[in-house]
Design a protein around this motif. Structure first.
Motif, PDB file in Angstrom:
ATOM      1  N   LEU A  61       0.813  -1.222   0.000  1.00 55.47           N
ATOM      2  CA  LEU A  61       0.000   0.000   0.000  1.00 55.47           C
ATOM      3  C   LEU A  61       0.848   1.274   0.000  1.00 55.47           C
ATOM      4  O   LEU A  61       0.317   2.366  -0.228  1.00 55.47           O
ATOM      5  N   SER A  62       2.161   1.137   0.235  1.00 50.53           N
ATOM      6  CA  SER A  62       3.011   2.330   0.327  1.00 50.53           C
ATOM      7  C   SER A  62       3.089   3.080  -0.999  1.00 50.53           C
ATOM      8  O   SER A  62       3.368   4.286  -1.016  1.00 50.53           O
ATOM      9  N   LEU A  63       2.846   2.399  -2.108  1.00 52.81           N
ATOM     10  CA  LEU A  63       2.842   3.092  -3.406  1.00 52.81           C
ATOM     11  C   LEU A  63       1.740   4.145  -3.429  1.00 52.81           C
ATOM     12  O   LEU A  63       1.950   5.279  -3.886  1.00 52.81           O
ATOM     13  N   TYR A  64       0.557   3.791  -2.910  1.00 54.86           N
ATOM     14  CA  TYR A  64      -0.519   4.781  -2.825  1.00 54.86           C
ATOM     15  C   TYR A  64      -0.174   5.852  -1.789  1.00 54.86           C
ATOM     16  O   TYR A  64      -0.522   7.026  -1.968  1.00 54.86           O
ATOM     17  N   HIS A  94       1.740   8.385  -3.466  1.00 54.49           N
ATOM     18  CA  HIS A  94       0.852   9.238  -4.282  1.00 54.49           C
ATOM     19  C   HIS A  94       0.216  10.323  -3.410  1.00 54.49           C
ATOM     20  O   HIS A  94       0.086  11.478  -3.845  1.00 54.49           O
ATOM     21  N   LEU A  95      -0.152   9.972  -2.190  1.00 53.58           N
ATOM     22  CA  LEU A  95      -0.716  10.971  -1.270  1.00 53.58           C
ATOM     23  C   LEU A  95       0.309  12.058  -0.938  1.00 53.58           C
ATOM     24  O   LEU A  95      -0.040  13.230  -0.800  1.00 53.58           O
ATOM     25  N   PHE A 139      -4.458   8.163  -9.269  1.00 53.84           N
ATOM     26  CA  PHE A 139      -3.468   7.163  -8.890  1.00 53.84           C
ATOM     27  C   PHE A 139      -3.249   6.142 -10.005  1.00 53.84           C
ATOM     28  O   PHE A 139      -2.109   5.753 -10.296  1.00 53.84           O
ATOM     29  N   ALA A 140      -4.331   5.703 -10.657  1.00 52.64           N
ATOM     30  CA  ALA A 140      -4.200   4.719 -11.732  1.00 52.64           C
ATOM     31  C   ALA A 140      -3.330   5.265 -12.864  1.00 52.64           C
ATOM     32  O   ALA A 140      -2.462   4.561 -13.403  1.00 52.64           O
ATOM     33  N   ALA A 178       0.258   5.255 -11.683  1.00 48.10           N
ATOM     34  CA  ALA A 178       0.812   3.903 -11.629  1.00 48.10           C
ATOM     35  C   ALA A 178       1.198   3.403 -13.019  1.00 48.10           C
ATOM     36  O   ALA A 178       2.252   2.773 -13.196  1.00 48.10           O
ATOM     37  N   VAL A 191       5.596   9.318  -4.928  1.00 52.50           N
ATOM     38  CA  VAL A 191       5.207   8.007  -5.445  1.00 52.50           C
ATOM     39  C   VAL A 191       6.442   7.225  -5.898  1.00 52.50           C
ATOM     40  O   VAL A 191       6.477   5.987  -5.827  1.00 52.50           O
TER      41      VAL A 191
END
Length: 394
Positions: free
Chosen positions: A62-65, A68-69, A201-202, A205, A340
């Motif tokens: 979940l750290s990828l999101y 993004h935050l 986010f998509a 990614a 990110v």
């Protein structure tokens, strides 16, 4: 190191203090997690390992999101929110009546700490010129190791007073940090541009997958983290298989952890500050070579001094590779996507989770010394991906 700290602006020192203290808060609970789950929830050791390792695995994914935050929210808001969520998670851990809510709260605590860590890295890049970033990463890593070396000892002392106290202290530290950062933190840091709508986010990614250098470097990070991410776990597994005396295993494992911690604390800053972004590939290959030399040393070690010497060599590789990875991501990350990109780098923790599982399985079907050659293979593959990642062009 003290001279460098004095030369940094106050927001940089505050970010270093925040990440150090939050790491300490997490380390305090480390020695008691397994005991707590076994004693209070009646879980078997295998179930405990799956729960604790699974929480780290999910939080890393979940750290990828989380990164993004960091790119889309104000740095100040995110750090305050995550430190308070960290505190809330430890309250939830104490209140959890069963394994499932405990797992969810543990994931939240790990993820909150990870997002603060990513936000701090992005903050360093916003606040410092390129020439000073390698040095601040080395200082941060040294502080983290001091926290991991001292936090568990403090946790043991707290357990002697009350078996819930480590979690309570960790929650109070998170709460105090959140309130302090609300007052003292740099409010304008890393705010998204008002005239440029942030990509979803998509979309981000998909863009990351198209960056060949990032993909190669992330794969290299995962493979190298298999080797150094949780080395104490697979070395303990190996020693249990090859040594019949549990007390001897515990003693030797303690010597190795101490050797690693002392080496990192003594040498990380001295070596890390000398790693230049113009020569990252030679530094990385030197780190990989030291990993290989350390693993070969483990495979033939038959005495405490030999084990400790091999650990010293192995740790020198760790000291080089970790700041070099930070600097490479800093080199390739576009300014609006630093968070990110650091979140993608944090995916290497997936390798740290896989290492003990893979080595545990390998010890069941091959000669014990053979696991070190498997790990050397992982180092060689990591070096290949690092080399591909540092090549220019697409």
């Amino acid at each position: 190191m003290l001279a460098a700290l004095k030369g940094y602006p106050n927001p940089v020192r505050l970010l270093l203090f925040t990440t150090f203290t939050l790491t300490m808060a997490r380390a305090i609970t480390l020695p008691y997690l397994v005991v707590y789950l076994s004693a209070h929830m009646g879980l078997a050791i295998a179930q405990v390992g799956l729960l604790v390792g699974g929480a780290m695995f999910v939080a890393s994914a979940l750290s990828l999101y989380g990164g993004h935050l960091v790119d889309t929210l104000r740095n100040h808001t995110l750090i305050v929110t995550c430190t308070l969520l960290f505190a809330l998670a430890f309250v939830g851990i104490l209140a959890s009546p069963s394994a499932l809510p405990f797992f969810a709260c543990l994931v939240l605590a790990y993820l909150a700490q990870t997002v603060v860590d990513i936000a701090a890295k992005a903050g360093f890049c916003a606040l410092l010129p390129e020439a000073q970033r390698g040095e601040v990463f080395a200082i941060k890593y040294t502080f983290n190791n001091i926290a991991w070396a001292t936090g568990p000892m403090l946790g043991v002392l707290l357990i002697e007073l009350n078996d819930h106290l480590p979690f309570i202290v960790s929650a109070l530290i998170g709460l105090a940090l959140g309130l302090a950062y609300q007052q003292l933190g740099q409010r304008g840091l890393s705010a998204p541009a008002a005239d440029e709508p942030a990509a979803g986010f998509a979309q981000v990614a998909v863009g990351l997958l198209r960056d060949r250098r990032l993909v190669c470097f992330t794969l290299g990070g995962v493979l190298s983290a298999v080797v150094f991410g949780q080395f104490t776990a697979y070395l303990s597994q190996y020693l249990v298989v090859t040594t019949q005396d549990p007390a001897q295993v515990a003693r030797l494992a303690g010597y190795l952890v101490t050797t690693n911690a002392v080496t990192v604390i003594a040498l990380q800053y001295l070596i890390g500050r000398r790693i230049a972004r113009q020569h990252l590939m030679p530094w990385l290959m030197a780190g990989m070579a030291l990993f290989v030399a350390g693993l070969l040393g483990f495979s033939v070690a038959s005495s405490v001094p030999a084990w400790c010497l091999a650990m010293l060599v192995f740790t020198l590789g760790e000291i080089i590779v970790i700041p070099a990875e930070f600097m490479f991501i800093d080199l390739i990350a576009p300014e609006p996507l630093r968070g990110v990109y650091y979140g993608a780098q944090n995916l290497s923790n997936l390798g740290a989770g896989l290492g003990p599982m893979l080595m545990g399985a390998a010890l069941g079907w091959m000669a014990p010394q053979g696991v070190f050659y498997l790990l050397i293979g992982s180092v060689v593959m990591a070096a290949v991906f690092y080399w591909l990642g540092t090549r220019r062009g697409h």
